[in-house]
Design a protein around this motif. Sequence first.
Motif, PDB file in Angstrom:
ATOM      1  N   LEU A  92       0.948  -1.653  -0.252  1.00  0.00           N
ATOM      2  CA  LEU A  92      -0.055   0.146  -0.470  1.00  0.00           C
ATOM      3  C   LEU A  92       0.780   1.352  -0.220  1.00  0.00           C
ATOM      4  CD1 LEU A  92      -3.385  -0.580   2.314  1.00  0.00           C
ATOM      5  CD2 LEU A  92      -2.766  -0.680   0.140  1.00  0.00           C
ATOM      6  N   ASP A  93       1.872   1.117   0.839  1.00  0.00           N
ATOM      7  CA  ASP A  93       2.642   2.348   0.748  1.00  0.00           C
ATOM      8  C   ASP A  93       4.237   1.683   0.071  1.00  0.00           C
ATOM      9  OD1 ASP A  93       4.900   4.511   1.291  1.00  0.00           O
ATOM     10  OD2 ASP A  93       3.272   4.928   3.018  1.00  0.00           O
ATOM     11  N   PRO A  94       4.189   2.020  -1.147  1.00  0.00           N
ATOM     12  CA  PRO A  94       5.823   1.263  -1.416  1.00  0.00           C
ATOM     13  C   PRO A  94       7.179   2.356  -1.121  1.00  0.00           C
ATOM     14  CG  PRO A  94       4.698   2.538  -3.473  1.00  0.00           C
ATOM     15  CD  PRO A  94       3.993   2.915  -2.162  1.00  0.00           C
ATOM     16  N   THR A  95       7.031   3.719  -0.181  1.00  0.00           N
ATOM     17  CA  THR A  95       7.854   4.033   0.202  1.00  0.00           C
ATOM     18  C   THR A  95       8.418   3.311   1.308  1.00  0.00           C
ATOM     19  OG1 THR A  95       6.981   6.741  -0.119  1.00  0.00           O
ATOM     20  CG2 THR A  95       9.132   6.336   0.927  1.00  0.00           C
ATOM     21  N   LYS A  96       7.626   3.445   2.477  1.00  0.00           N
ATOM     22  CA  LYS A  96       7.484   2.386   3.470  1.00  0.00           C
ATOM     23  C   LYS A  96       8.494   1.034   3.118  1.00  0.00           C
ATOM     24  CE  LYS A  96       4.550   4.592   6.297  1.00  0.00           C
ATOM     25  NZ  LYS A  96       3.365   4.663   7.477  1.00  0.00           N
ATOM     26  N   ALA A  97       7.760   0.062   1.752  1.00  0.00           N
ATOM     27  CA  ALA A  97       8.132  -0.869   1.671  1.00  0.00           C
ATOM     28  C   ALA A  97       9.429  -1.389   0.989  1.00  0.00           C
ATOM     29  CB  ALA A  97       7.099  -1.083   0.715  1.00  0.00           C
ATOM     30  N   VAL A  98      10.141   0.459   0.974  1.00  0.00           N
ATOM     31  CA  VAL A  98      11.367   0.267   0.552  1.00  0.00           C
ATOM     32  C   VAL A  98      12.434   0.933   1.752  1.00  0.00           C
ATOM     33  CG1 VAL A  98      13.146   0.935  -0.609  1.00  0.00           C
ATOM     34  CG2 VAL A  98      11.141   0.262  -2.151  1.00  0.00           C
ATOM     35  N   ILE A  99      11.840   1.477   2.386  1.00  0.00           N
ATOM     36  CA  ILE A  99      12.686   2.003   3.780  1.00  0.00           C
ATOM     37  C   ILE A  99      12.948   1.004   4.763  1.00  0.00           C
ATOM     38  CG2 ILE A  99      13.201   4.344   5.202  1.00  0.00           C
ATOM     39  CD1 ILE A  99      12.187   5.926   2.614  1.00  0.00           C
ATOM     40  N   GLU A 100      10.961   1.197   5.670  1.00  0.00           N
ATOM     41  CA  GLU A 100      11.374   0.133   6.342  1.00  0.00           C
ATOM     42  C   GLU A 100      11.689  -1.287   6.358  1.00  0.00           C
ATOM     43  OE1 GLU A 100      10.582   1.795   9.258  1.00  0.00           O
ATOM     44  OE2 GLU A 100      10.552   3.853   8.353  1.00  0.00           O
ATOM     45  N   VAL A 101      11.473  -1.853   5.794  1.00  0.00           N
ATOM     46  CA  VAL A 101      12.255  -3.074   5.664  1.00  0.00           C
ATOM     47  C   VAL A 101      12.923  -3.916   4.264  1.00  0.00           C
ATOM     48  CG1 VAL A 101      10.401  -4.168   4.389  1.00  0.00           C
ATOM     49  CG2 VAL A 101      11.630  -5.612   6.066  1.00  0.00           C
ATOM     50  N   ILE A 143      -0.884 -11.259  11.964  1.00  0.00           N
ATOM     51  CA  ILE A 143      -0.200 -10.468  10.552  1.00  0.00           C
ATOM     52  C   ILE A 143      -0.025  -9.185  10.059  1.00  0.00           C
ATOM     53  CG2 ILE A 143       1.464 -11.497   8.529  1.00  0.00           C
ATOM     54  CD1 ILE A 143       0.449 -13.945   9.018  1.00  0.00           C
ATOM     55  N   ASP A 144      -1.564  -8.868   9.679  1.00  0.00           N
ATOM     56  CA  ASP A 144      -1.608  -7.550   9.104  1.00  0.00           C
ATOM     57  C   ASP A 144      -1.417  -6.416  10.207  1.00  0.00           C
ATOM     58  OD1 ASP A 144      -2.344  -5.382   7.481  1.00  0.00           O
ATOM     59  OD2 ASP A 144      -3.641  -5.038   8.918  1.00  0.00           O
ATOM     60  N   GLU A 145      -1.354  -6.949  11.619  1.00  0.00           N
ATOM     61  CA  GLU A 145      -0.894  -5.145  12.507  1.00  0.00           C
ATOM     62  C   GLU A 145       0.761  -5.617  13.105  1.00  0.00           C
ATOM     63  OE1 GLU A 145      -1.407  -4.852  17.014  1.00  0.00           O
ATOM     64  OE2 GLU A 145      -2.440  -6.979  16.493  1.00  0.00           O
ATOM     65  N   HIS A 146       1.671  -6.059  12.433  1.00  0.00           N
ATOM     66  CA  HIS A 146       2.915  -6.432  12.524  1.00  0.00           C
ATOM     67  C   HIS A 146       3.548  -5.719  10.856  1.00  0.00           C
ATOM     68  CE1 HIS A 146       2.539  -8.886  15.344  1.00  0.00           C
ATOM     69  NE2 HIS A 146       3.886  -8.803  16.037  1.00  0.00           N
ATOM     70  N   THR A 147       2.893  -6.251   9.773  1.00  0.00           N
ATOM     71  CA  THR A 147       3.708  -5.972   8.081  1.00  0.00           C
ATOM     72  C   THR A 147       2.829  -4.565   8.019  1.00  0.00           C
ATOM     73  OG1 THR A 147       1.621  -6.504   7.294  1.00  0.00           O
ATOM     74  CG2 THR A 147       3.412  -7.655   7.139  1.00  0.00           C
ATOM     75  N   ASP A 148       2.147  -4.025   8.787  1.00  0.00           N
ATOM     76  CA  ASP A 148       1.130  -2.344   8.968  1.00  0.00           C
ATOM     77  C   ASP A 148       2.706  -1.551   8.774  1.00  0.00           C
ATOM     78  OD1 ASP A 148      -1.256  -0.797   8.192  1.00  0.00           O
ATOM     79  OD2 ASP A 148      -0.032   0.229   9.955  1.00  0.00           O
ATOM     80  N   PRO A 149       3.630  -1.086   9.653  1.00  0.00           N
ATOM     81  CA  PRO A 149       4.449  -0.273   9.943  1.00  0.00           C
ATOM     82  C   PRO A 149       5.118  -0.566   8.142  1.00  0.00           C
ATOM     83  CG  PRO A 149       4.582  -1.437  12.097  1.00  0.00           C
ATOM     84  CD  PRO A 149       3.466  -2.408  11.055  1.00  0.00           C
ATOM     85  N   TRP A 150       5.759  -1.490   7.672  1.00  0.00           N
ATOM     86  CA  TRP A 150       5.618  -1.544   6.104  1.00  0.00           C
ATOM     87  C   TRP A 150       5.081  -1.297   5.041  1.00  0.00           C
ATOM     88  CZ3 TRP A 150       6.730  -6.687   7.373  1.00  0.00           C
ATOM     89  CH2 TRP A 150       8.293  -7.874   9.082  1.00  0.00           C
ATOM     90  N   GLY A 151       4.263  -0.844   5.285  1.00  0.00           N
ATOM     91  CA  GLY A 151       3.406  -0.351   4.566  1.00  0.00           C
ATOM     92  C   GLY A 151       2.791  -1.487   3.585  1.00  0.00           C
ATOM     93  N   ILE A 152       2.745  -2.481   4.390  1.00  0.00           N
ATOM     94  CA  ILE A 152       1.829  -3.905   3.782  1.00  0.00           C
ATOM     95  C   ILE A 152       0.487  -4.375   4.014  1.00  0.00           C
ATOM     96  CG2 ILE A 152       2.332  -6.542   2.969  1.00  0.00           C
ATOM     97  CD1 ILE A 152       4.412  -4.622   1.738  1.00  0.00           C
TER      98      ILE A 152
END
Length: 251
Positions: A92-101, A143-152
């Motif tokens: 959902l958030d490409p920037t977080k998916a690249v930066i956070e993980v 799982i969704d709660e833990h992957t939310d900070p990653w933009g997933i």
Amino acid sequence: MPTISITILAILLFLVLNWIKILKEYERGVIFRLGRVLGKPKGPGLIFVLYPIDKMVKVSLRLIVLDVPPQDVITKDNVSIKVNAVVYCRVLDPTKAVIEVQDYIYATSQLSQTTLRSVLGQVELDELLSARDKLNQKLQEIIDEHTDPWGIKVSMVEIKYVDLPQEMQRAMAKQAEAERERRAKVIHAEGEFQASEKLLQAANTISQNPTTIQLRYLQTLMDISADNTSTIIFPLPIDMLKGLFGKKENG
């Protein structure tokens, strides 16, 4: 001079080709300018990347299907089983998916495996087999709660297959067979009870009019005569025997 001009033109052509990027409808580009994120993700369509100052990381927004490999799980009632699952997620958030993980697909897969073992280890085998929808919902939320900070966004988790030991399969087969026999006996008993009620109603109806007993006697004789047998048994009404016994006593 001509050699220098050709070299300059080649360099310019190389830069222009590296500046022009085309992103598909399902792709977004996270631009890093001198190591810093440049605004929002770009795309889709034609975009410009000022190479070598800018660098782009492509991220797909399509639904990702992760096959969770079989996991060894010990249930709450100490039954050792193997369970695998499938996870449906998207960025959902490409920037977080690249930066956070570092690798969001690998991270989501590993998180799904550990969560699967943790959640299913807290339930009994009967609940695992009968309440899959409830467990799927619980796994999806965790799982969704833990992957939310990653933009997933994890949209769905499905328990795919439960591999039981051979001893447990035989025990469950015996249990199912015993349950079917119990149901058969209950249905047979209910049928006998209903039949006895109908016979009781018929007896009460016949007892109200003695003529119906004679009609039933004649109907029985007709049924017997229809059979191709050499021996015919004539039923004798009890009322006639009572009459004979009564005359004998009077005599």
